[in-house]
Design a protein around this motif. Structure first.
Motif, PDB file in Angstrom:
ATOM      1  N   GLU A  15       0.904  -1.409   0.065  1.00 31.21           N
ATOM      2  CA  GLU A  15      -0.172  -0.043  -0.042  1.00 31.21           C
ATOM      3  C   GLU A  15       0.710   1.104   0.003  1.00 31.21           C
ATOM      4  O   GLU A  15       0.617   2.063  -0.745  1.00 31.21           O
ATOM      5  CB  GLU A  15      -0.906   0.184   1.263  1.00 31.21           C
ATOM      6  CG  GLU A  15      -1.761   1.181   1.151  1.00 31.21           C
ATOM      7  CD  GLU A  15      -2.760   1.315   2.282  1.00 31.21           C
ATOM      8  OE1 GLU A  15      -2.899   2.251   2.776  1.00 31.21           O
ATOM      9  OE2 GLU A  15      -3.331   0.159   2.965  1.00 31.21           O
ATOM     10  N   ASP A  18       2.358   1.684  -3.344  1.00 32.57           N
ATOM     11  CA  ASP A  18       1.374   2.226  -4.313  1.00 32.57           C
ATOM     12  C   ASP A  18       1.110   3.870  -4.085  1.00 32.57           C
ATOM     13  O   ASP A  18       0.974   4.429  -5.031  1.00 32.57           O
ATOM     14  CB  ASP A  18      -0.191   1.277  -4.124  1.00 32.57           C
ATOM     15  CG  ASP A  18      -0.197  -0.040  -4.757  1.00 32.57           C
ATOM     16  OD1 ASP A  18       0.958  -0.480  -5.460  1.00 32.57           O
ATOM     17  OD2 ASP A  18      -0.894  -0.653  -4.228  1.00 32.57           O
ATOM     18  N   ARG A  19       0.856   4.253  -2.938  1.00 32.99           N
ATOM     19  CA  ARG A  19       0.947   5.444  -2.840  1.00 32.99           C
ATOM     20  C   ARG A  19       2.007   6.293  -3.157  1.00 32.99           C
ATOM     21  O   ARG A  19       1.755   7.373  -3.637  1.00 32.99           O
ATOM     22  CB  ARG A  19       0.479   5.685  -1.195  1.00 32.99           C
ATOM     23  CG  ARG A  19      -0.616   5.335  -0.469  1.00 32.99           C
ATOM     24  CD  ARG A  19      -0.534   5.382   1.051  1.00 32.99           C
ATOM     25  NE  ARG A  19      -1.880   5.040   1.567  1.00 32.99           N
ATOM     26  CZ  ARG A  19      -2.841   5.723   2.045  1.00 32.99           C
ATOM     27  NH1 ARG A  19      -2.778   6.936   2.393  1.00 32.99           N
ATOM     28  NH2 ARG A  19      -3.943   5.216   2.724  1.00 32.99           N
ATOM     29  N   ARG A  23       1.785   9.534  -6.058  1.00 33.24           N
ATOM     30  CA  ARG A  23       2.341  10.620  -5.705  1.00 33.24           C
ATOM     31  C   ARG A  23       3.388  11.121  -6.732  1.00 33.24           C
ATOM     32  O   ARG A  23       3.619  12.316  -7.272  1.00 33.24           O
ATOM     33  CB  ARG A  23       3.089  10.805  -4.360  1.00 33.24           C
ATOM     34  CG  ARG A  23       2.171  10.893  -3.160  1.00 33.24           C
ATOM     35  CD  ARG A  23       3.512  11.320  -1.882  1.00 33.24           C
ATOM     36  NE  ARG A  23       2.362  10.871  -0.646  1.00 33.24           N
ATOM     37  CZ  ARG A  23       2.223   9.972  -0.134  1.00 33.24           C
ATOM     38  NH1 ARG A  23       2.779   8.749  -0.322  1.00 33.24           N
ATOM     39  NH2 ARG A  23       1.522   9.818   0.879  1.00 33.24           N
TER      40      ARG A  23
END
Length: 92
Positions: A15, A18-19, A23
């Motif tokens: 996660e 992925d973030r 960005r």
């Protein structure tokens, strides 16, 4: 470490990765808008991408990378200042 704990850790790490990837794409989108490099910005979209714009009561569908690139480029040609390099990454 218990298997369930490793699974949870792997999910949390995925996660976070992925973030960070999201960005990075947003930063690239903003940078290309700031420099008005529409061809580079267009490459951030898949060839078959769709963008749905809601402008008041009007809805426009931009179908495909070329349509998106042309529409965004047309808009950016009308403005002097864009995003002002608002980066989503932390300062170093």
């Amino acid at each position: 470490m218990a298997e369930w704990a490793l699974d949870n850790l792997e999910k949390r790490l995925a996660e976070l990765e992925d973030r960070e990837a999201i960005r990075n794409v947003l930063d690239e989108f903003n940078d290309t808008a700031d420099t008005k490099d529409m061809e580079a910005q267009g490459q951030l979209f898949r060839e078959d991408a769709k963008v749905i714009q809601h402008l008041g009561e009007t809805t426009h569908v931009l179908d495909g990378r070329r349509a998106i690139t042309d529409a965004f480029g047309g808009y950016l040609a009308t403005v002097e200042l864009t995003y002002g390099r608002h980066e989503t990454k932390p300062y170093s």
